[in-house]
Design a protein around this motif. Structure first.
Motif, PDB file in Angstrom:
ATOM      1  N   VAL A 119       0.417  -3.775   4.137  1.00  0.00           N
ATOM      2  CA  VAL A 119      -0.795  -4.054   4.902  1.00  0.00           C
ATOM      3  C   VAL A 119      -1.361  -5.392   4.407  1.00  0.00           C
ATOM      4  O   VAL A 119      -1.414  -5.645   3.205  1.00  0.00           O
ATOM      5  CB  VAL A 119      -1.849  -2.944   4.692  1.00  0.00           C
ATOM      6  CG1 VAL A 119      -3.149  -3.287   5.404  1.00  0.00           C
ATOM      7  CG2 VAL A 119      -1.299  -1.602   5.201  1.00  0.00           C
ATOM      8  N   CYS A 120      -1.775  -6.233   5.380  1.00  0.00           N
ATOM      9  CA  CYS A 120      -2.339  -7.533   4.981  1.00  0.00           C
ATOM     10  C   CYS A 120      -3.681  -7.296   4.295  1.00  0.00           C
ATOM     11  O   CYS A 120      -4.554  -6.636   4.866  1.00  0.00           O
ATOM     12  CB  CYS A 120      -2.521  -8.416   6.211  1.00  0.00           C
ATOM     13  SG  CYS A 120      -3.369  -9.970   5.817  1.00  0.00           S
ATOM     14  N   PRO A 121      -3.871  -7.809   3.075  1.00  0.00           N
ATOM     15  CA  PRO A 121      -5.131  -7.565   2.368  1.00  0.00           C
ATOM     16  C   PRO A 121      -6.314  -8.273   3.017  1.00  0.00           C
ATOM     17  O   PRO A 121      -7.458  -7.954   2.735  1.00  0.00           O
ATOM     18  CB  PRO A 121      -4.859  -8.117   0.964  1.00  0.00           C
ATOM     19  CG  PRO A 121      -3.756  -9.108   1.130  1.00  0.00           C
ATOM     20  CD  PRO A 121      -2.941  -8.645   2.300  1.00  0.00           C
ATOM     21  N   LYS A 122      -6.073  -9.215   3.932  1.00  0.00           N
ATOM     22  CA  LYS A 122      -7.187  -9.961   4.522  1.00  0.00           C
ATOM     23  C   LYS A 122      -7.602  -9.370   5.866  1.00  0.00           C
ATOM     24  O   LYS A 122      -8.757  -9.008   6.079  1.00  0.00           O
ATOM     25  CB  LYS A 122      -6.783 -11.416   4.693  1.00  0.00           C
ATOM     26  CG  LYS A 122      -7.922 -12.335   5.087  1.00  0.00           C
ATOM     27  CD  LYS A 122      -7.429 -13.781   5.187  1.00  0.00           C
ATOM     28  CE  LYS A 122      -8.485 -14.690   5.780  1.00  0.00           C
ATOM     29  NZ  LYS A 122      -7.883 -15.958   6.216  1.00  0.00           N
ATOM     30  N   CYS A 123      -6.607  -9.214   6.796  1.00  0.00           N
ATOM     31  CA  CYS A 123      -6.956  -8.732   8.139  1.00  0.00           C
ATOM     32  C   CYS A 123      -6.604  -7.248   8.340  1.00  0.00           C
ATOM     33  O   CYS A 123      -6.842  -6.697   9.411  1.00  0.00           O
ATOM     34  CB  CYS A 123      -6.301  -9.599   9.216  1.00  0.00           C
ATOM     35  SG  CYS A 123      -4.507  -9.428   9.283  1.00  0.00           S
ATOM     36  N   GLN A 124      -6.045  -6.633   7.335  1.00  0.00           N
ATOM     37  CA  GLN A 124      -5.711  -5.196   7.324  1.00  0.00           C
ATOM     38  C   GLN A 124      -4.660  -4.805   8.351  1.00  0.00           C
ATOM     39  O   GLN A 124      -4.500  -3.620   8.672  1.00  0.00           O
ATOM     40  CB  GLN A 124      -6.990  -4.335   7.560  1.00  0.00           C
ATOM     41  CG  GLN A 124      -8.146  -4.667   6.626  1.00  0.00           C
ATOM     42  CD  GLN A 124      -7.787  -4.527   5.147  1.00  0.00           C
ATOM     43  OE1 GLN A 124      -6.998  -3.645   4.780  1.00  0.00           O
ATOM     44  NE2 GLN A 124      -8.319  -5.400   4.306  1.00  0.00           N
ATOM     45  N   THR A 125      -3.953  -5.773   8.936  1.00  0.00           N
ATOM     46  CA  THR A 125      -2.885  -5.442   9.882  1.00  0.00           C
ATOM     47  C   THR A 125      -1.715  -4.826   9.133  1.00  0.00           C
ATOM     48  O   THR A 125      -1.347  -5.305   8.061  1.00  0.00           O
ATOM     49  CB  THR A 125      -2.391  -6.718  10.603  1.00  0.00           C
ATOM     50  OG1 THR A 125      -3.524  -7.401  11.109  1.00  0.00           O
ATOM     51  CG2 THR A 125      -1.417  -6.397  11.716  1.00  0.00           C
ATOM     52  N   ARG A 138       0.880  -1.185   0.000  1.00  0.00           N
ATOM     53  CA  ARG A 138       0.000   0.000   0.000  1.00  0.00           C
ATOM     54  C   ARG A 138       0.902   1.215   0.000  1.00  0.00           C
ATOM     55  O   ARG A 138       1.318   1.660   1.068  1.00  0.00           O
ATOM     56  CB  ARG A 138      -0.872   0.023   1.259  1.00  0.00           C
ATOM     57  CG  ARG A 138      -1.825  -1.114   1.408  1.00  0.00           C
ATOM     58  CD  ARG A 138      -3.148  -0.838   0.661  1.00  0.00           C
ATOM     59  NE  ARG A 138      -3.973  -2.045   0.681  1.00  0.00           N
ATOM     60  CZ  ARG A 138      -4.779  -2.359   1.696  1.00  0.00           C
ATOM     61  NH1 ARG A 138      -4.904  -1.549   2.730  1.00  0.00           N
ATOM     62  NH2 ARG A 138      -5.482  -3.479   1.665  1.00  0.00           N
TER      63      ARG A 138
END
Ligand SMILES: [Zn+2]
Ligand SMILES: [Zn+2]
Ligand SMILES: [Zn+2]
Length: 444
Positions: free
Chosen positions: A225-231, A220
């Motif tokens: 940023v993790c695309p699944k959990c947004q961490t 990003r």
């Protein structure tokens, strides 16, 4: 000394060959027209057409004669004896000299023609040559031209008999396990589904939710940023890591460290694991001691008497057969003859040759020191069991069937045939009987 006569095959007047050499000039198209082109010491081809060379070699009286080519490419042909030798006359005199050592009793067969070919010019070799269009890549062009239909089998038998001897290894090929073809394409494939569509890919493993995805999908802007959990993934080892698998299959989605190298056969399409490939070793051969004796004597030499337990020559086997047939008495004590035919032995590749050796030694281990063994041809063994008649015979046949059933690899079939002595036919003509017994394709 007779003047040397040389056949020159040329569209126009051939090259000068020296004062003491008489030259006869023929056009290439005459070769097929003239039935006999005998009484020449050698031929010289002025053109560059391999068909002329092959047509001449195909003639019985020219199989073993020296044939030279002026064209450098044709001189390299396996059936040519190369370019004109420096001292042509001296060369031909050596050949004539060697030719005179061949017995006039020698019967013309394909075998004796090949041995004569090897003998006449000392540097001649039977050798495999690279034929890119041939499915096996290598071919014994000379053997094919001389009318041998199964070169690997012919070579195995000729080597067994000492007619020819190994000279050097020319090459080794890996061959398709299905069709034997040597045109193989080695490629990395997915180890899970064998697909070709694999690519190198750096992946990221999110510690929070466990997602493993290609690095690009975590980007990003400047951040990850993790695309699944947004961490937000900041520290490698704490938030995320990079899996060691460097490849991903686009067909099944699996990730893996290394692709699996497989060999696709360009002949039959089979996809071979490397362990399924066969190996072929191609060699060159020179004339062997028994081949030389055969030419000089006009017949196979009486093999030296072999110690018990060693394979014997034909003459010794025949003599022993005759003798046992004479003295055979009573079914319980009499001698027997056993034929073991191994059909489908794979002589052409190295693995097959190892199977043949293993089989021979397994059969050899079943024999007692007084049994007499003859390797009749590469597929046929003949055995003389001098005593104990039917009991010994039945015991041996049972043991042989054990070998046949065991997993010796390969798809060959063991056939066993046997007879008890005495037989009146042997007393009449042992050689004829033996040939019939050996060639008969009948099994018990
Ligand atoms: Zn194949
Ligand atoms: Zn896959
Ligand atoms: Zn995540």
């Amino acid at each position: 000394m007779m003047p040397l006569r040389v056949l020159v095959i040329s569209e126009s007047t051939g090259p000068p060959l020296g004062a003491d050499i008489s030259v006869s000039n023929y056009a290439p198209e005459d070769i097929s027209r003239i039935s006999s082109l005998g009484n020449f010491s050698a031929a010289v081809l002025a053109g560059d057409d391999p068909a002329t060379l092959m047509a001449l070699r195909a003639k019985e009286e020219w199989i073993a004669s020296p044939i030279f080519a002026l064209d450098p490419a044709l001189a390299e042909h396996p059936l040519s004896d190369g370019p004109l030798p420096q001292d042509f006359k001296a060369f031909l005199e050596v050949v004539e000299d060697r030719s005179r050592k061949i017995s006039s009793d020698l019967e013309y067969t394909v075998d004796t023609a090949i041995l004569t070919y090897l003998w006449k010019i000392e540097t001649r070799r039977l050798a495999a040559s690279l034929q890119l269009r041939h499915s096996h890549l290598y071919e014994y062009v000379q053997l094919t031209a001389f009318g041998v239909t199964n070169a690997p089998k012919w070579l195995a038998e000729a080597e067994d008999r000492g007619w020819i001897a190994r000279d050097s290894v020319i090459d080794r090929t890996r061959n398709c396990g299905d069709c034997g073809g040597a045109h193989l394409n080695y490629v990395d494939r997915c180890p899970f589904c064998e697909a070709l569509d694999i690519s190198a890919e750096q992946a990221i493993h999110c510690f929070t939710c466990g997602l493993v995805e290609e690095e690009g999908s975590f980007n990003r802007g400047q951040r990850m940023v993790c695309p699944k959990c947004q961490t937000a993934l900041k520290h490698i080892g704490t938030d995320y890591d990079r899996p060691i698998e460097r490849y991903r299959c686009r067909d099944c989605g699996e990730r893996f460290n290394d692709g699996k190298v497989k060999a696709t056969c360009l002949e039959c399409g089979s996809i071979n694991a490397q362990s399924d490939l066969l190996t072929r070793t191609y060699r060159s051969y020179c004339i062997g001691p028994a081949g030389e004796s055969l030419l000089r004597l006009g017949r196979s030499p009486d093999a030296a008497v072999q110690p018990f337990g060693e394979a014997v020559g034909r003459q010794q086997f025949l003599w022993t057969l005759n003798w046992l047939n004479e003295i055979a008495h009573g079914p319980g004590r009499s001698a027997s003859v056993v034929k073991i035919v191994c059909r489908g032995l794979p002589f052409e590749h190295d693995e097959g040759q190892r199977t043949v050796l293993a089989l021979r030694s397994q059969i050899g281990a079943l024999l007692s020191p007084t049994d007499v063994l003859l390797h009749y041809d590469p597929e046929t063994m003949l055995l003389l069991l001098p005593s104990d008649g039917l009991d010994r015979l039945q015991g041996l046949v049972k043991d042989l069937e054990g070998i046949s059933a065991s997993k010796l690899s390969g798809e060959f079939v063991l056939e066993i045939d046997s007879v008890l002595l005495p037989l009146p036919e042997i007393a009449t003509n042992a050689m004829q009987w033996l040939a019939q017994f050996a060639e008969e394709r009948k099994c018990v």
